[in-house]
Design an enzyme around this catalytic site. Sequence first.
Site, PDB file in Angstrom:
ATOM      1  N   ARG A  10       0.860  -1.184   0.000  1.00  0.00           N
ATOM      2  CA  ARG A  10       0.000   0.000   0.000  1.00  0.00           C
ATOM      3  C   ARG A  10       0.894   1.231   0.000  1.00  0.00           C
ATOM      4  NH1 ARG A  10      -3.845   2.182   4.924  1.00  0.00           N
ATOM      5  NH2 ARG A  10      -4.734   3.957   3.788  1.00  0.00           N
ATOM      6  N   HIS A  11       0.460   2.274  -0.699  1.00  0.00           N
ATOM      7  CA  HIS A  11       1.236   3.515  -0.757  1.00  0.00           C
ATOM      8  C   HIS A  11       1.565   4.039   0.643  1.00  0.00           C
ATOM      9  CE1 HIS A  11      -2.165   6.004   0.527  1.00  0.00           C
ATOM     10  NE2 HIS A  11      -2.921   5.244  -0.267  1.00  0.00           N
ATOM     11  N   GLY A  12       2.644   4.828   0.732  1.00  0.00           N
ATOM     12  CA  GLY A  12       2.977   5.491   1.989  1.00  0.00           C
ATOM     13  C   GLY A  12       1.922   6.525   2.362  1.00  0.00           C
ATOM     14  N   GLU A  15      -0.921  13.047   2.039  1.00  0.00           N
ATOM     15  CA  GLU A  15      -1.270  14.306   2.705  1.00  0.00           C
ATOM     16  C   GLU A  15      -2.690  14.254   3.265  1.00  0.00           C
ATOM     17  OE1 GLU A  15      -0.596  16.765  -0.645  1.00  0.00           O
ATOM     18  OE2 GLU A  15       1.575  16.896  -0.343  1.00  0.00           O
ATOM     19  N   TRP A  16      -3.571  13.557   2.568  1.00  0.00           N
ATOM     20  CA  TRP A  16      -4.959  13.499   3.027  1.00  0.00           C
ATOM     21  C   TRP A  16      -5.152  12.436   4.094  1.00  0.00           C
ATOM     22  CZ3 TRP A  16      -9.162  14.715  -1.178  1.00  0.00           C
ATOM     23  CH2 TRP A  16      -8.932  15.997  -1.677  1.00  0.00           C
ATOM     24  N   GLU A  89      -7.689   3.499  -5.899  1.00  0.00           N
ATOM     25  CA  GLU A  89      -8.429   3.356  -4.650  1.00  0.00           C
ATOM     26  C   GLU A  89      -9.933   3.347  -4.925  1.00  0.00           C
ATOM     27  OE1 GLU A  89      -9.115   2.252  -1.933  1.00  0.00           O
ATOM     28  OE2 GLU A  89      -7.888   3.375  -0.495  1.00  0.00           O
ATOM     29  N   ARG A  90     -10.674   2.835  -3.987  1.00  0.00           N
ATOM     30  CA  ARG A  90     -12.134   2.928  -4.031  1.00  0.00           C
ATOM     31  C   ARG A  90     -12.545   4.391  -4.175  1.00  0.00           C
ATOM     32  NH1 ARG A  90     -15.713   1.527   1.342  1.00  0.00           N
ATOM     33  NH2 ARG A  90     -17.734   2.292   0.581  1.00  0.00           N
ATOM     34  N   LYS A 100     -13.338  13.110   7.846  1.00  0.00           N
ATOM     35  CA  LYS A 100     -14.192  12.002   8.284  1.00  0.00           C
ATOM     36  C   LYS A 100     -15.105  12.407   9.436  1.00  0.00           C
ATOM     37  CE  LYS A 100     -10.960   8.687   6.396  1.00  0.00           C
ATOM     38  NZ  LYS A 100      -9.913   7.671   6.619  1.00  0.00           N
TER      39      LYS A 100
END
Length: 207
Positions: A10-12, A15-16, A89-90, A100
């Site tokens: 999975r990517h590191g 920023e988000w 990604e989804r 969130k």
Amino acid sequence: MSERLLVLVRHGQSEWNLKNLFTGWKDPDLTAQGVSEAKDAGRKLKAHGLSFDVAFTSELTRAQHTLKLILDELGQPGLPTSKNLALNERDYGDLSGLNKDDARAKWGEEQVHVWRRSYDVPPPGGESLKDTLARALPYYVQEILPGVLNGQRTLVAAHGNSLRALIMVLEKLTPEGILKRELATGVPIIYRLKADSTVESKLDLAG
């Protein structure tokens, strides 16, 4: 006999991720921590004596940047790489770009939890995990797996939910099982496959 090697990462941290925002198909880059995680992933793979013949990634910057940093650490910057939105990604639809906590305030904690953690209920304008699997799985079966079975040492740098699709078929998980699987950012998972495409061994390089 050639090695049937498949490594997923999975990517590191992006920023988000840091800002606790729904990201989906939005395209923020890695944070400084994310860069460090990706480089560390490359160093771990190198320490295990691994190199690759081919790589796959999504059309999103955070996954591509992660892959580049890993390949630089491995001394393989020119490795043949395929980029495809099937590994994106989804898509979180109307949630994309929202904090969130703000989303919970707008729609209610229970509804947001359903969108995030159910298998087949999408957020408004977005994809469910089932939808994400419906595009990622055929790509894996048609484009990635045949090379692995032919001995191409393969690295995939993608996203939590698109990688869940690959892990679901690799580990023969149920929808309930894959929903519970959390993938840490920047942590390689090394699979070695049998000739029938089932898993011979798995090594998670966390820690």
